[in-house]
Design an enzyme around this catalytic site. Structure first.
Site, short mmCIF file in Angstrom:
data_model
loop_
_atom_site.label_atom_id
_atom_site.label_comp_id
_atom_site.label_asym_id
_atom_site.label_seq_id
_atom_site.Cartn_x
_atom_site.Cartn_y
_atom_site.Cartn_z
N GLY A 10 5.45 -13.19 2.16
CA GLY A 10 6.09 -11.50 1.16
C GLY A 10 7.64 -11.31 1.63
O GLY A 10 8.23 -10.53 1.80
N GLY A 13 10.60 -9.60 -0.62
CA GLY A 13 10.54 -8.21 -1.29
C GLY A 13 11.80 -7.47 -0.49
O GLY A 13 11.89 -8.30 0.31
N GLN A 14 11.00 -6.33 -0.88
CA GLN A 14 11.74 -5.18 -0.37
C GLN A 14 12.25 -4.77 0.98
O GLN A 14 13.27 -5.09 1.69
CB GLN A 14 11.88 -3.45 -0.89
CG GLN A 14 12.62 -2.97 -0.56
CD GLN A 14 12.43 -1.07 -0.79
OE1 GLN A 14 10.73 -1.10 -0.78
NE2 GLN A 14 12.90 -0.13 -0.77
N ASP A 36 7.28 -17.03 0.06
CA ASP A 36 6.44 -15.91 -0.59
C ASP A 36 5.84 -16.52 -1.72
O ASP A 36 6.22 -17.88 -2.51
CB ASP A 36 7.58 -15.33 -1.14
CG ASP A 36 7.53 -13.79 -2.22
OD1 ASP A 36 7.25 -13.94 -3.02
OD2 ASP A 36 7.56 -12.42 -1.03
N ARG A 38 6.94 -15.71 -5.15
CA ARG A 38 8.04 -16.20 -6.55
C ARG A 38 9.21 -16.77 -5.59
O ARG A 38 9.01 -16.94 -4.53
CB ARG A 38 8.67 -14.56 -6.44
CG ARG A 38 8.28 -13.43 -5.56
CD ARG A 38 9.41 -12.05 -6.28
NE ARG A 38 9.75 -11.16 -5.99
CZ ARG A 38 9.98 -10.40 -5.36
NH1 ARG A 38 10.91 -9.76 -6.09
NH2 ARG A 38 9.72 -9.38 -4.98
N ASP A 54 1.39 -18.76 -1.51
CA ASP A 54 0.29 -17.80 -2.04
C ASP A 54 -0.83 -17.55 -0.88
O ASP A 54 -1.28 -18.49 -0.01
CB ASP A 54 -0.73 -18.14 -3.07
CG ASP A 54 -1.19 -17.30 -3.81
OD1 ASP A 54 -1.99 -16.27 -3.12
OD2 ASP A 54 -2.18 -17.16 -5.08
N TYR A 144 -4.61 1.60 -3.92
CA TYR A 144 -3.39 1.21 -2.33
C TYR A 144 -3.97 1.68 -1.24
O TYR A 144 -4.01 1.35 -0.87
CB TYR A 144 -2.09 1.88 -3.10
CG TYR A 144 -1.56 1.56 -1.86
CD1 TYR A 144 -0.57 0.23 -1.77
CD2 TYR A 144 -0.04 2.01 -1.87
CE1 TYR A 144 0.27 -0.74 -1.26
CE2 TYR A 144 0.87 1.97 -0.64
CZ TYR A 144 0.88 1.31 -0.39
OH TYR A 144 2.11 0.55 0.72
N LYS A 148 -5.50 0.99 2.12
CA LYS A 148 -4.61 0.55 3.15
C LYS A 148 -5.27 0.90 4.19
O LYS A 148 -5.49 0.29 5.48
CB LYS A 148 -3.11 1.30 3.17
CG LYS A 148 -2.30 0.79 2.16
CD LYS A 148 -1.11 -0.71 3.73
CE LYS A 148 -0.90 -1.24 2.05
NZ LYS A 148 0.06 -2.65 2.96
P1 NAD Z 1 7.15 -5.84 -2.70
O1 NAD Z 1 6.54 -5.29 -3.51
O2 NAD Z 1 8.87 -5.77 -2.44
O3 NAD Z 1 7.10 -7.43 -1.63
C1 NAD Z 1 5.98 -7.59 -1.54
C2 NAD Z 1 6.09 -9.46 -1.46
O4 NAD Z 1 4.55 -10.40 -1.79
C3 NAD Z 1 6.61 -9.91 -2.32
O5 NAD Z 1 7.84 -10.46 -2.94
C4 NAD Z 1 5.67 -10.88 -3.13
O6 NAD Z 1 6.11 -11.45 -4.48
C5 NAD Z 1 5.04 -11.14 -2.33
N1 NAD Z 1 3.69 -11.60 -2.96
C6 NAD Z 1 2.74 -10.84 -3.91
N2 NAD Z 1 1.89 -11.42 -3.44
C7 NAD Z 1 2.16 -12.43 -2.74
C8 NAD Z 1 1.24 -13.28 -2.93
N3 NAD Z 1 -0.55 -13.66 -3.57
N4 NAD Z 1 1.27 -14.46 -1.46
C9 NAD Z 1 2.67 -15.10 -1.66
N5 NAD Z 1 3.31 -13.68 -1.22
C10 NAD Z 1 2.98 -12.55 -2.44
O7 NAD Z 1 6.88 -4.90 -1.04
P2 NAD Z 1 7.79 -3.71 0.70
O8 NAD Z 1 8.05 -2.63 -0.51
O9 NAD Z 1 8.36 -5.05 0.64
O10 NAD Z 1 6.42 -3.50 0.37
C11 NAD Z 1 6.10 -4.75 2.06
C12 NAD Z 1 4.53 -4.06 2.74
O11 NAD Z 1 5.22 -2.98 3.28
C13 NAD Z 1 3.49 -4.20 2.25
O12 NAD Z 1 2.23 -4.33 2.55
C14 NAD Z 1 4.06 -2.31 1.44
O13 NAD Z 1 2.34 -2.19 1.37
C15 NAD Z 1 4.30 -2.00 3.18
N6 NAD Z 1 5.23 -0.85 2.74
C16 NAD Z 1 6.03 -0.37 1.80
C17 NAD Z 1 6.66 0.70 1.34
C18 NAD Z 1 8.02 0.64 1.02
O14 NAD Z 1 8.27 1.62 0.53
N7 NAD Z 1 8.31 -0.33 1.07
C19 NAD Z 1 5.92 2.03 2.02
C20 NAD Z 1 4.76 1.85 2.82
C21 NAD Z 1 4.30 0.56 3.17
N1 SER Z 2 6.32 3.14 -1.19
C1 SER Z 2 4.88 3.17 -1.05
C2 SER Z 2 4.95 3.73 -2.13
O1 SER Z 2 4.69 4.20 -2.61
C3 SER Z 2 4.35 3.61 0.03
O2 SER Z 2 3.45 3.10 0.37
O3 SER Z 2 3.82 3.01 -2.75
#
Ligand code: NAD
Ligand code: SER
Length: 313
Positions: A10, A13-14, A36, A38, A54, A144, A148
């Site tokens: 992943g 992602g962000q 990733d 994508r 994947d 979600y 978790k």
């Molecule tokens: P995001 O959606 O920006 O990134 C997730 C990445 O996973 C994407 O690039 C997507 O293409 C990739 N992905 C999706 N399906 C996939 C698959 N089958 N195989 C491989 N890659 C795949 O999410 P994020 O914000 O970077 O979050 C990352 C983790 O942190 C997640 O577990 C999320 O629940 C957790 N999290 C994020 C936040 C937040 O505010 N960003 C807060 C709490 C927890």
């Molecule tokens: N930033 C995340 C969301 O809003 C919290 O896990 O889903």
């Protein structure tokens, strides 16, 4: 000493982009493989190895882990809260099966460490709203949050039953400027900066007084790396640690932005994400993380807003 080789799942992602860049700085470019579903994020191009993968394809994941001599996995692929409510079946499937694939291979291949993030979304309407403790009533109402919560207990199970050294943080809403957010309820706190700079106005999809726990990305990366670097004997929580740094409402962040952009105005048009936000705590108590492995945040609202605007400009 065996040098660790890391796989980030992943990575586009962000969080993935910034975490991959930080890990490459620490361990060296060649020691951190980004992956990733994508395409490779442009910010990662030329900074180290990338594989298209994947996480749901367990065989492919297993082959990559063996072929690349991976010893640590950071598993970030998930569907977040708002997108999850649009497709609950898919969110459950990815968030659960992806994690189980990683944990099973970590056990089989005796990986040194696994990182998997949980979220404040594990908490539900019956959890305490203020300073929500590490251990409390946990009855999540979003798919979600349910995924978790179940994921936290799978991590705990693999640690207790098989000794897999899996570590986790319950991230608050994360605010960043390098890569776009992926469909969360806290995404308003990122959109607001882009709209403030481009349009000088923003319509929030959450009500003005909706307080949520939030964190700036540099603190989230710092917490992740510090937890992963901590001595295993100091890790007392094998579900997931509360971590916190700030809590604010749309109105409060708007007022902070107005200190830098005086003409900025805000409207409020709550949508389906309001229910999700209302089910979460307004602040969390992270004293266990502070005691166990010395967690300390650096950014409050004022410093985060100044830094975000400075970088986005
Ligand atoms: P995001 O959606 O920006 O990134 C997730 C990445 O996973 C994407 O690039 C997507 O293409 C990739 N992905 C999706 N399906 C996939 C698959 N089958 N195989 C491989 N890659 C795949 O999410 P994020 O914000 O970077 O979050 C990352 C983790 O942190 C997640 O577990 C999320 O629940 C957790 N999290 C994020 C936040 C937040 O505010 N960003 C807060 C709490 C927890
Ligand atoms: N930033 C995340 C969301 O809003 C919290 O896990 O889903």
């Amino acid at each position: 000493m065996v040098r660790d080789k890391i796989l980030v799942i992943g990575a586009s992602g962000q969080i993935g982009v910034e975490l991959t860049l930080a890990l490459r700085q620490m361990y060296g470019e060649a020691s951190v493989v980004a992956s990733d579903l994508r395409e490779e994020n442009p910010l990662l191009k030329g900074t180290g190895p990338y594989v298209s993968m994947d996480v749901m394809n367990k065989e492919m994941l297993h082959v990559q882990i063996i072929r690349q001599n991976i010893t640590q996995v950071y598993h970030l692929a998930a569907i977040l809260s708002a997108t999850g409510e649009k497709n609950p079946g898919l969110a459950w499937h990815l968030n659960m099966q992806g994690l189980l694939n990683v944990l099973e291979i970590a056990h089989e291949e005796k990986l040194h460490k696994v990182y998997w993030p949980s979220s404040i979304a594990v908490f539900g309407p019956t959890s305490p709203k203020q300073h929500c403790p590490q251990q409390t009533i946990i009855e999540p109402t979003t798919v979600y949050g349910i995924s978790k919560y179940a994921g936290e207990f799978w991590c705990n199970y693999y640690f207790n039953r098989y000794g897999v050294d899996v570590r986790s943080l319950r991230y608050p809403g994360l605010i960043s400027y390098k890569s776009a957010p992926g469909g969360g309820t806290t995404d308003y706190a990122i959109e607001i900066f882009h709209e403030a700079l481009e349009e000088k106005k923003y319509t929030s999809f959450l009500k003005e007084d909706t307080y949520l726990p939030m964190m700036y990305m540099p603190d989230a990366i710092k917490a992740t790396i510090e937890l992963m670097e901590a001595d295993a004997k100091n890790i007392s929580v094998r579900t997931s640690y509360n971590v916190s740094s700030m809590s604010f409402s749309p109105k409060e962040i708007g007022e902070e932005i107005r200190k830098h952009i005086p003409e900025f105005t805000m409207d409020f048009a709550p949508d389906y994400r309001q229910n999700i936000a209302d089910s979460w705590p307004q602040s969390v108590d992270d004293s266990v993380a502070r005691k166990d492995w010395g967690w300390q945040h650096e950014y409050d609202l004022e410093r985060m807003v100044k830094d975000m605007l400075g970088n986005l400009k």
